[in-house]
Each structure stands twice: as C-alpha cells, then as structure tokens.
Design a protein around this motif. Structure first.
Motif, mmCIF file in Angstrom:
data_model
loop_
_atom_site.group_PDB
_atom_site.id
_atom_site.type_symbol
_atom_site.label_atom_id
_atom_site.label_comp_id
_atom_site.label_asym_id
_atom_site.label_seq_id
_atom_site.Cartn_x
_atom_site.Cartn_y
_atom_site.Cartn_z
ATOM 1 N N ARG A 238 1.058 -1.177 -0.102
ATOM 2 C CA ARG A 238 -0.069 0.138 -0.038
ATOM 3 C C ARG A 238 0.601 1.385 0.245
ATOM 4 N N VAL A 239 -0.048 2.847 -0.710
ATOM 5 C CA VAL A 239 1.076 3.346 -1.433
ATOM 6 C C VAL A 239 0.450 4.712 -0.666
ATOM 7 N N LEU A 265 6.425 9.015 0.064
ATOM 8 C CA LEU A 265 5.281 8.562 -0.403
ATOM 9 C C LEU A 265 6.267 7.383 1.106
ATOM 10 N N LEU A 266 5.044 7.109 1.693
ATOM 11 C CA LEU A 266 4.856 5.974 2.809
ATOM 12 C C LEU A 266 4.487 5.024 2.344
ATOM 13 N N VAL A 267 4.999 3.977 2.565
ATOM 14 C CA VAL A 267 4.865 2.440 1.966
ATOM 15 C C VAL A 267 4.859 1.588 3.070
ATOM 16 N N SER A 401 -2.205 8.467 -5.290
ATOM 17 C CA SER A 401 -2.604 9.011 -4.163
ATOM 18 C C SER A 401 -2.499 10.081 -4.410
ATOM 19 N N LEU A 402 -0.969 11.048 -5.302
ATOM 20 C CA LEU A 402 -0.742 12.244 -5.103
ATOM 21 C C LEU A 402 -1.932 13.043 -6.128
ATOM 22 N N ASP A 403 -2.737 12.276 -6.999
ATOM 23 C CA ASP A 403 -3.371 13.111 -7.860
ATOM 24 C C ASP A 403 -4.750 12.431 -7.424
ATOM 25 N N ARG A 406 -5.471 9.745 -2.505
ATOM 26 C CA ARG A 406 -6.124 8.539 -1.858
ATOM 27 C C ARG A 406 -4.816 7.754 -1.367
ATOM 28 N N PRO A 407 -5.049 6.463 -0.971
ATOM 29 C CA PRO A 407 -4.375 5.847 -0.509
ATOM 30 C C PRO A 407 -4.203 4.599 -2.136
#
Length: 420
Positions: A238-239, A265-267, A401-403, A406-407
């Motif tokens: 998950r990102v 990015l948190l992964v 996620s940026l665009d 959401r995760p």
C-alpha cells in the motif's frame, strides 16, 4: 570468452546531460560535465567491446555543438579516444520520432541505450525490443505499471536483454549494505532522502512537473535499492503520498502549476516468510534543496530490521574539499573518475556509473554469442526489467495517490502486479 563474443553496435537515445554533458545552455554545470553514457561507450569501443555508435535526439541542429564539446573535452583530453558517431536526425531537422528511423537502420542483436524524458521511455524501448534489439533504459523505466508489464512480456517474447539503468546497485557501499541486510532478519523500517539543488529546475524546466515529477526522477534510486534488498523477502502492499509545493512554481523557476517541490511516499511492506511481520518505508525526494550545500545529490538512507540497522550517507563520505570561491564540497569518487590515467587514457572503468553500462553491454554480447539467455540475468540480482517491476509499482501508486488523494494498493493478479 571475448573471442566468441562479437562487438556490440549501440544507439544512444537522448543527447542531453547524462549522455554528452551538453545542455541547451552549454556544458553542464553539474557533476556530469562530460556526461556518462557517451564517454563510457567511447571507452568501451576503445577496449574492443563496442563497434558502431549512433546518437539520436529530436533536434539535428544541436549536433555540431555536441561534436565540438565531445572533441574538446574527451577526444583531446584522453589518449586514443574516438568520439565519432552517426547522428539522427541529420541537419537542421526537428523530429520527435527520429528514434524510429535510427532504430530501423539497426539489426537484431544490436543495442539501444535510452536517456530521454521519462514519458518517452516506453515507446522507444518497445519499438526497439519488437525489432530484436537489446535495451538499457534509464530509471524510472516507465511511469505506468501496465507499461512495465508490457516491456517484461515483450523482452521475453523477443528474447532480448532489457535492463534498467539503476546504477546505485553498483555503488560499492550500497551493494555491500544489501549483502549485510540479508543477515538482519525481518524488515521493520526504511527511510530514504534524496535531493538536488534548485538549479536542477533550470536544467529540467522543459519537462519538470509536465512530463514527470521528482519522485519518479530521484526516489526511483532508493526505492529500487530497497526493493532489491527485499527481493524474495517482502512485498509492498500500500502506498500513500504527500507533497510540498510553492517553490518550483514561483520566481525565478516558474515551472508549470502542477509541479511539486518535494514528494514523500509512505509504503507498507509485508514479509513473505512471516504473516505477522510487516514493515514500513518512507521515501522522500526534492529538487528544491539549497544551492550551496556542498553536494549535487544529497542522499542517505536508514534500514532497520529485527536484528540490527544500517545507516548510509552517500553524500558525505569522509571526503571533503574546500575552494576559496565555492566553499566546502563533498565529492563522490566512486561514481565517475574523469582524471586520466598515467598513460593519459580514460581511467574511470571502476566507477559505478561506468560499470552499470558495461554490465549491460557484456550481457547483450553474451546473449548474442549464445553463452547465456536474457532470463539468466534475472537471477543475478541485476536490474533487469523483470526484477524492477515493484519499483515502478510503488512510483506509479505514489503518482495516483497524489492525483486522487487516496491510498493505493499493490496486488498480485494472474502472475502480474496491478494497482487498485
């Protein structure tokens, strides 16, 4: 072995800083003043591994200045260095698809090295692979996971070598750290930082924020290193991405409105050998770092596992130089060595920027000679297109996620990695 192996014909796609050291405004002011790709291939030709060389850009009118730059800074500096190459397109022609004409003149078993804006990697690589040509593509290989999966399938179908130029795998510190990480048990936490000074926004203004972002461009290095350490041990699941903005889009850079300054990015990672072991990773990249911090690329990472930790600072190597005019600087002598040898020859064959390209040339020649198959390199820990798919999955998930704010989940479905 070399007696059985024929010399390799290579086409360089892209005529910019990394290939030639030449930028639109003259010689690069970065740490790659005479480039990496061209210099390495000219030297490999001198050493008998490479035969014909070509170079393709989109604007033929740049070639006279590039030839002059290479002649003055390479041919006249190093002994026995021939910098001649065939240029595409010829003359004052602008053709964004000149790579097709250049590749059409090649034969199966030749090779293409792609250092062009991120958004162009996929069409050029696919065009070459479908004609039986070996491909080395700079990172990020592609921007979309589906495109990466396509290249994996195409390279397999056409039996060619396709490597991603993740040169950090050949940094002696990084490869040593990877070997040591293997004995530290289950993965727990990874943190990476990589940045370049704001001056890079001048160099990359043509595409920054428009065709690609700083996460694709810089975080691809450390995400690949972490994926390499985790190979067959854990997978990303998950990102979630976050970005800082406001500097690139203001004076004096005036990048397009959607340009981010810094992306994190948190992964989430899941162990493959233990359902209860999960890890977390944070990858941050920025191109708005200070101008006179003494390094071109600030880069460090931290790895913590069940039985220990690894701390790597590849910007400060216990080696610094002070100059009256520019102040203190930390150099990276492991990457490229530009000072000539005792005999006046190029002497940078041990630099990991060089090794990365030479490993690809050796692999392509070995496959052409029937000594190995492209699939053999997947098991060697080399950055093949098949071995680097999760790097693209993480980068692409970060962009979504940026665009979409959401995760994004990374899943395996019918032998292919997908995002949802």
């Amino acid at each position: 072995m070399s007696s059985e192996m024929k010399k390799l014909n290579v086409l360089m796609c892209g005529t910019g800083e990394y290939t030639t050291g030449w930028t639109g405004s003259g010689a690069s002011k970065s740490d790659k003043k005479i480039g990496v790709v061209g210099l390495t291939l000219f030297d490999l030709r001198r050493l008998g591994k490479v035969e014909k060389l070509g170079m393709v850009g989109t604007n033929g009118s740049k070639f006279p200045a590039i030839r002059k730059h290479l002649d003055e800074n390479i041919a006249q500096v190093y002994t026995d260095m021939d910098t001649t190459f065939d240029a595409f397109p010829e003359g004052a022609v602008v053709d964004p698809e000149a790579y097709k004409a250049a590749i059409d003149k090649m034969s199966a078993g030749d090779a293409v090295v792609i250092f062009t804006p991120d958004s162009t990697h996929y069409p050029i690589a696919l065009y070459a692979i479908e004609r039986g040509i070996h491909v080395l593509v700079t990172k990020p290989a592609v921007q979309l996971l589906a495109h990466h999966n396509d290249l994996v399938a195409a390279a397999k179908k056409h039996n060619v070598v396709c490597f991603v130029e993740h040169h950090k795998r050949f940094d002696p510190v990084y490869s040593d750290a990877r070997a040591r990480a293997a004995s530290l048990g289950e993965f727990n936490f990874f943190s990476a930082w990589m940045s370049q000074p704001k001056s890079q926004l001048e160099t990359f203004r043509a595409w920054a924020g428009r065709d690609s972002d700083i996460s694709y461009y810089l975080s691809s290095h450390h995400i690949d290193i972490h994926c390499w350490i985790m190979q067959d041990k854990a997978i990303p699941t998950r990102v979630t991405a976050s970005a800082a903005t406001g500097i690139a889009t203001s004076e004096p850079y005036n990048c397009v409105p959607q340009t981010e300054d810094t992306i994190t990015l948190l992964v989430d990672w899941q162990s493959l050998s233990s359902s209860k072991h999960k890890g977390t990773a944070v990858y941050t990249a920025s191109w708005t770092a200070p101008m006179k911090s003494g390094v071109h690329s600030a880069q460090h990472w931290y790895y913590m596992a069940e039985k220990g930790e690894i701390n790597v600072d590849q910007a400060h190597r216990g080696y610094d130089i002070v100059n009256d005019e520019s102040g203190k600087a930390w150099y990276n002598p492991f990457y490229m060595k530009y000072s000539p040898s005792e005999s006046g020859h190029f002497d940078g064959q041990r630099g990991y920027g060089y090794v990365s390209i030479e490993k690809f040339v050796d692999a392509a020649r070995s496959v052409n000679a029937g000594l190995t198959t492209p699939a053999d390199f997947d098991s060697h820990g080399l950055p093949t297109i098949a071995n680097t798919v999760l790097t693209t999955a993480i980068l692409h998930a970060g962009r979504i996620s940026l665009d979409e704010k959401r995760p994004v989940n990374i899943k395996r479905s019918n032998d292919e990695w997908i995002l949802e």
